[in-house]
Design a protein around this motif. Structure first.
Motif, PDB file in Angstrom:
ATOM      1  N   GLY A  96       7.470  -5.948  10.305  1.00 41.15           N
ATOM      2  CA  GLY A  96       8.292  -5.089  11.147  1.00 41.15           C
ATOM      3  C   GLY A  96       8.621  -3.756  10.502  1.00 41.15           C
ATOM      4  O   GLY A  96       9.463  -3.005  11.008  1.00 41.15           O
ATOM      5  N   LEU A  97       7.944  -3.457   9.383  1.00 43.10           N
ATOM      6  CA  LEU A  97       8.181  -2.207   8.674  1.00 43.10           C
ATOM      7  C   LEU A  97       7.093  -1.193   9.020  1.00 43.10           C
ATOM      8  O   LEU A  97       6.106  -1.520   9.664  1.00 43.10           O
ATOM      9  N   SER A  98       7.253   0.022   8.572  1.00 36.33           N
ATOM     10  CA  SER A  98       6.279   1.070   8.846  1.00 36.33           C
ATOM     11  C   SER A  98       5.218   1.133   7.756  1.00 36.33           C
ATOM     12  O   SER A  98       5.390   0.572   6.661  1.00 36.33           O
ATOM     13  N   VAL A  99       4.122   1.829   8.032  1.00 35.48           N
ATOM     14  CA  VAL A  99       3.093   2.049   7.026  1.00 35.48           C
ATOM     15  C   VAL A  99       3.691   2.791   5.835  1.00 35.48           C
ATOM     16  O   VAL A  99       3.428   2.452   4.669  1.00 35.48           O
ATOM     17  N   LYS A 100       4.512   3.792   6.087  1.00 33.06           N
ATOM     18  CA  LYS A 100       5.128   4.549   5.003  1.00 33.06           C
ATOM     19  C   LYS A 100       5.984   3.654   4.114  1.00 33.06           C
ATOM     20  O   LYS A 100       6.004   3.821   2.884  1.00 33.06           O
ATOM     21  N   GLU A 101       6.693   2.704   4.718  1.00 35.00           N
ATOM     22  CA  GLU A 101       7.533   1.819   3.927  1.00 35.00           C
ATOM     23  C   GLU A 101       6.681   0.873   3.083  1.00 35.00           C
ATOM     24  O   GLU A 101       7.000   0.592   1.920  1.00 35.00           O
ATOM     25  N   HIS A 102       5.583   0.385   3.657  1.00 31.24           N
ATOM     26  CA  HIS A 102       4.662  -0.442   2.870  1.00 31.24           C
ATOM     27  C   HIS A 102       4.097   0.350   1.697  1.00 31.24           C
ATOM     28  O   HIS A 102       3.964  -0.179   0.584  1.00 31.24           O
ATOM     29  N   GLN A 103       3.779   1.606   1.921  1.00 40.60           N
ATOM     30  CA  GLN A 103       3.271   2.457   0.848  1.00 40.60           C
ATOM     31  C   GLN A 103       4.337   2.680  -0.219  1.00 40.60           C
ATOM     32  O   GLN A 103       4.046   2.639  -1.421  1.00 40.60           O
ATOM     33  N   ARG A 104       5.564   2.929   0.212  1.00 43.81           N
ATOM     34  CA  ARG A 104       6.653   3.158  -0.743  1.00 43.81           C
ATOM     35  C   ARG A 104       6.859   1.933  -1.621  1.00 43.81           C
ATOM     36  O   ARG A 104       7.019   2.045  -2.850  1.00 43.81           O
ATOM     37  N   ARG A 105       6.841   0.763  -1.015  1.00 39.45           N
ATOM     38  CA  ARG A 105       7.045  -0.470  -1.776  1.00 39.45           C
ATOM     39  C   ARG A 105       5.881  -0.745  -2.727  1.00 39.45           C
ATOM     40  O   ARG A 105       6.082  -1.326  -3.797  1.00 39.45           O
ATOM     41  N   THR A 106       4.684  -0.349  -2.335  1.00 35.59           N
ATOM     42  CA  THR A 106       3.521  -0.523  -3.205  1.00 35.59           C
ATOM     43  C   THR A 106       3.663   0.324  -4.464  1.00 35.59           C
ATOM     44  O   THR A 106       3.437  -0.154  -5.585  1.00 35.59           O
ATOM     45  N   VAL A 107       4.045   1.584  -4.310  1.00 35.97           N
ATOM     46  CA  VAL A 107       4.252   2.459  -5.468  1.00 35.97           C
ATOM     47  C   VAL A 107       5.410   1.952  -6.317  1.00 35.97           C
ATOM     48  O   VAL A 107       5.320   1.908  -7.559  1.00 35.97           O
ATOM     49  N   GLU A 108       6.468   1.562  -5.669  1.00 35.63           N
ATOM     50  CA  GLU A 108       7.654   1.082  -6.382  1.00 35.63           C
ATOM     51  C   GLU A 108       7.321  -0.133  -7.245  1.00 35.63           C
ATOM     52  O   GLU A 108       7.754  -0.243  -8.394  1.00 35.63           O
ATOM     53  N   ASN A 109       6.547  -1.058  -6.698  1.00 33.19           N
ATOM     54  CA  ASN A 109       6.196  -2.247  -7.463  1.00 33.19           C
ATOM     55  C   ASN A 109       5.307  -1.908  -8.642  1.00 33.19           C
ATOM     56  O   ASN A 109       5.488  -2.448  -9.748  1.00 33.19           O
ATOM     57  N   TYR A 110       4.347  -1.012  -8.434  1.00 31.28           N
ATOM     58  CA  TYR A 110       3.463  -0.609  -9.536  1.00 31.28           C
ATOM     59  C   TYR A 110       4.279  -0.021 -10.685  1.00 31.28           C
ATOM     60  O   TYR A 110       4.073  -0.372 -11.855  1.00 31.28           O
ATOM     61  N   LEU A 111       5.231   0.829 -10.374  1.00 26.03           N
ATOM     62  CA  LEU A 111       6.076   1.428 -11.413  1.00 26.03           C
ATOM     63  C   LEU A 111       6.929   0.366 -12.110  1.00 26.03           C
ATOM     64  O   LEU A 111       7.110   0.407 -13.336  1.00 26.03           O
ATOM     65  N   GLU A 112       7.434  -0.595 -11.338  1.00 24.49           N
ATOM     66  CA  GLU A 112       8.254  -1.643 -11.937  1.00 24.49           C
ATOM     67  C   GLU A 112       7.424  -2.517 -12.878  1.00 24.49           C
ATOM     68  O   GLU A 112       7.874  -2.871 -13.971  1.00 24.49           O
TER      69      GLU A 112
END
Length: 257
Positions: A96-112
């Motif tokens: 139920g999220l947007s493509v942009k939110e999926h992208q943001r979470r992908t970058v965030e996880n990589y950094l973490e």
């Protein structure tokens, strides 16, 4: 580099070729891990998490512990994918999220993951659906200081189910123009996708042989009954038939060694 996908983790010890193995498959091993005789890569199993569970149920620290255990026990791990968020319509519908939110979470996880476990061989992954999404995602990485052109490998996700059209090639071409010199890994490429996009890729993986085996009669000489969906002989023959045309052309041979 071409990685043969497999759901048989014991093949790591004797397949004779580079393999691509999912975290979910490796998690089924209850006893001693096989020692790898060739380089291999670890997929995060993100599609199952995002699509079937509506998001990641595994914490970054738990995932780190699993990756480190596999790296140390199996050996020869080239890289591990992060806990990325696919952007296929089925994945967007599941969260139920947007493509942009999926992208943001992908970058965030990589950094973490980089912060918590800099000793592990993480790769960044680009996600999106239309080419403009992927171009935007390259800028998202640049904005947080990640030089994609300087990475050994950058994964490209959400393309494996649309290789029968020009969509996958358009995505890869867009990324290559946005980040000159980028070394892309194509997740889940089928034979047709490899034929269309091999000149754009640094590496790729494929489990498409198993689907082909389920739709083909058993190979002669196999001891098992039924289709060759778990058969190393079939998998290696499929791999050779897939790569042979590219070896003959004399171009980009290093990708398939």
């Amino acid at each position: 580099m071409f990685y043969l996908g497999t759901h048989r983790p014991n093949w790591l010890g004797f397949a004779g070729v580079p393999l691509f193995v999912s975290r979910t498959t490796l998690g089924k091993i209850k006893r001693k891990f096989p020692r790898a005789e060739h380089p291999w890569c670890m997929d995060s199993g993100g599609f199952s998490e995002v699509v079937l569970r509506g998001g990641w149920t595994v914490s970054p620290q738990q995932y780190i512990d699993e990756v480190r255990r596999c790296r140390d026990a199996v050996g020869q791990m080239m890289w591990a994918a992060p806990q990325d968020w696919m952007c296929e319509p089925v994945a967007i519908a599941a969260t139920g999220l947007s493509v942009k939110e999926h992208q943001r979470r992908t970058v965030e996880n990589y950094l973490e993951l980089l912060t918590l476990a800099p000793d592990l061989p993480w790769i960044p992954v680009l996600q999106g659906w239309v080419p403009a999404d992927y171009e935007r995602h390259t800028r998202d990485y640049a904005a947080v200081g990640i030089d994609l052109a300087g990475c050994d490998t950058v994964g490209v996700g959400s393309v494996c189910r649309r290789q029968g059209t020009s969509d996958a090639v358009s995505v890869l071409t867009t990324i290559a123009r946005a980040v000159p010199g980028i070394r892309m890994h194509g997740f889940g490429f089928k034979r047709q996708g490899i034929a269309q996009a091999w000149s754009l890729l640094h590496s790729a993986d494929s489990l498409a042989w198993s689907y082909a085996a389920r739709r083909s009669p058993p190979m002669g000489g196999c001891a098992h009954s039924g289709p060759c969906a778990n058969c190393l002989r079939f998998a290696l023959r499929w791999r050779e038939e897939t790569l042979a045309p590219h070896r003959r052309c004399g171009c980009q041979i290093e990708m398939f060694n």
